[in-house]
Design an enzyme around this catalytic site. Structure first.
Site, PDB file in Angstrom:
ATOM      1  N   GLY A  62      -3.292   0.415  14.106  1.00  0.00           N
ATOM      2  CA  GLY A  62      -4.678   0.820  13.991  1.00  0.00           C
ATOM      3  C   GLY A  62      -5.386  -0.243  13.161  1.00  0.00           C
ATOM      4  N   ALA A  63      -6.523  -0.717  13.650  1.00  0.00           N
ATOM      5  CA  ALA A  63      -7.156  -1.902  13.054  1.00  0.00           C
ATOM      6  C   ALA A  63      -7.376  -1.786  11.534  1.00  0.00           C
ATOM      7  CB  ALA A  63      -8.459  -2.202  13.791  1.00  0.00           C
ATOM      8  N   ARG A  94      -0.469  -9.848  14.243  1.00  0.00           N
ATOM      9  CA  ARG A  94      -1.103  -9.326  15.464  1.00  0.00           C
ATOM     10  C   ARG A  94      -2.445 -10.053  15.634  1.00  0.00           C
ATOM     11  NH1 ARG A  94      -1.014  -3.005  16.457  1.00  0.00           N
ATOM     12  NH2 ARG A  94      -1.170  -3.743  18.601  1.00  0.00           N
ATOM     13  N   GLN A 202       0.515   6.364  21.662  1.00  0.00           N
ATOM     14  CA  GLN A 202      -0.118   6.676  20.370  1.00  0.00           C
ATOM     15  C   GLN A 202      -0.949   7.953  20.452  1.00  0.00           C
ATOM     16  OE1 GLN A 202      -0.007   3.654  21.794  1.00  0.00           O
ATOM     17  NE2 GLN A 202      -0.084   2.006  20.296  1.00  0.00           N
ATOM     18  N   ASP A 243     -10.759  -2.410  17.977  1.00  0.00           N
ATOM     19  CA  ASP A 243      -9.980  -3.378  17.207  1.00  0.00           C
ATOM     20  C   ASP A 243     -10.789  -4.616  16.847  1.00  0.00           C
ATOM     21  OD1 ASP A 243      -7.836  -1.675  18.580  1.00  0.00           O
ATOM     22  OD2 ASP A 243      -6.768  -2.833  17.061  1.00  0.00           O
ATOM     23  N   ASN A 253     -10.465  -2.535  22.531  1.00  0.00           N
ATOM     24  CA  ASN A 253      -9.692  -1.384  22.017  1.00  0.00           C
ATOM     25  C   ASN A 253      -8.453  -1.239  22.897  1.00  0.00           C
ATOM     26  OD1 ASN A 253      -9.473   0.837  20.110  1.00  0.00           O
ATOM     27  ND2 ASN A 253      -9.767   2.192  21.869  1.00  0.00           N
ATOM     28  N   LYS A 254      -7.618  -0.271  22.554  1.00  0.00           N
ATOM     29  CA  LYS A 254      -6.345  -0.062  23.243  1.00  0.00           C
ATOM     30  C   LYS A 254      -6.507  -0.068  24.757  1.00  0.00           C
ATOM     31  CE  LYS A 254      -3.024   0.191  21.930  1.00  0.00           C
ATOM     32  NZ  LYS A 254      -2.162  -1.011  21.891  1.00  0.00           N
TER      33      LYS A 254
END
Ligand code: MRU
Length: 359
Positions: A62-63, A94, A202, A243, A253-254
């Site tokens: 998670g950012a 990352r 997640q 993110d 994002n994801k």
């Protein structure tokens, strides 16, 4: 926007990040999120490599949480007399979440670079993130209530979210989940559809876990079911985290977020991105320039130990996608809502200088 005034919502569930002990000899305790929801196990990180590994393998993810963990990792680097190298190494863990570089940049600017000053800055980054989560929730909830005035004390406010932008992903009550926790605290009925979020689940393992633990009505769906759920009119608002958000409002994002935004647009359902100012990268003009992390093929073919694809199958595994600004109804930050989402509005709300990118 007015300043939020609601009583802080207690952080639900087990603490994801905690510093144990003093600045000179203390260490970082991380909840190992890879083992949730089956086990609540902590990693005791006493060297920089263990923090790097925890970020890389998504024990902490998670950012905002990645940024907070890296800030504490920098304190450990100083304990080993390797502050600069450690900070630069942590930045390679990352590539997509800009909060990582933002937090490391803040740590590098601490002067004088004493153990106590570094730990104090890391704790400040952690505490500020908790405050921002609460403020995002306040702004998000009032924004949603204006969009959906018919949602009331009898009709549940119905959200759909993707991945985990919750307490486990931040220093506080999450970004996308923050209006859910706030509405729940105020006694407003809330219903949440949580995408399971392939390939590492997640949404199933973390979002469903933390919302259910807080007594919020959560319904787990497979990612491919979201279109039908939207079509059936079961959702008032789609809300996700981010993110990295480019200067024009394009939001990474994801993986799986972008198709949700397309479907929300098709069905006339508001699509909100909830993120703190630390997630904006004003040095990246558009989403096309956001680095997208590629993950190991085993996360698709044998994610949880069971082989589900033929041997040697070719895979492609981008961990994030980019939702173009024009598909985003509003970005909700701790400073208020950005709407419409465009370069001018982003600039007027977010005016910090972004950290140097190492990726
Ligand atoms: O790969 P992950 O689990 O770190 O991805 C997390 C997300 O995509 C979250 O939605 C994002 O970081 C926002 S967290 C408030």
């Amino acid at each position: 926007m007015t300043n939020p005034t609601t009583t802080p919502v207690p952080i639900p569930g087990p603490r994801n990040i905690e510093w144990v002990g003093n600045a000179r000899t203390g260490h970082l305790r991380l909840l190992d999120q890879t083992l949730l929801p089956n086990e609540v196990t902590y990693l005791e990180c006493k060297d920089v490599q263990s923090v790097w590994d925890a970020i890389k393998r998504l024990s902490v993810r998670g950012a905002p949480a990645i940024g907070v963990a890296a800030a504490f990792g920098c304190v450990i680097g100083a304990q080993w007399d390797t502050f600069e190298e450690s900070a630069d190494h942590l930045a390679t863990s990352r590539p997509t979440a800009v909060n990582l570089f933002w937090a490391i940049d803040r740590m590098k600017r601490v002067q004088p670079r004493t153990y106590d000053a570094l730990l104090s800055e890391a704790k400040t980054i952690h505490a500020e993130d908790a405050t921002m989560c609460q403020q995002i929730g306040e702004h998000a909830l009032s924004f949603i209530q204006q969009l959906k005035p018919q949602a009331s004390s009898v009709k549940p406010l119905s959200f759909l979210t993707h991945c985990n932008a919750g307490a486990l992903a931040t220093g506080g009550i999450g970004t996308a989940t923050s209006p859910m926790y706030l509405a729940h605290q105020k006694g407003q009925p809330v219903r949440v559809f949580a995408d399971e979020t392939r390939p590492l689940l997640q949404g199933a393992r973390l979002t469903a876990f933390e919302l259910a633990a807080s007594g919020i009505d959560v319904t787990l769906i497979c990612d491919g079911m979201a279109g039908q759920v939207l079509r059936e009119g079961k959702v008032d608002v789609v809300i996700t985290g981010a993110d990295r958000i480019a200067a024009n409002g394009d939001a990474a994002n994801k993986i799986g977020t972008y198709p949700l935004a397309v479907m929300a647009k098709h069905h006339g359902i508001p699509f909100l991105v909830a993120a703190p100012s630390s997630t904006f990268d004003m040095s990246t003009a558009t989403g096309d320039a956001i680095p997208i992390e590629q993950r190991a093929s085993e996360e698709i073919t044998e994610g949880f130990g069971l082989r589900t694809a033929p041997p040697n199958v070719i895979t492609y595994s981008p961990a994030f996608d980019v939702t173009p600004a024009e598909l985003i109804t509003a970005i909700i930050t701790e400073r208020g809502a950005i709407q419409p989402v465009n370069t001018e509005r982003v600039q007027s709300v977010i005016n910090h200088t972004s950290p140097k990118r190492t990726q």
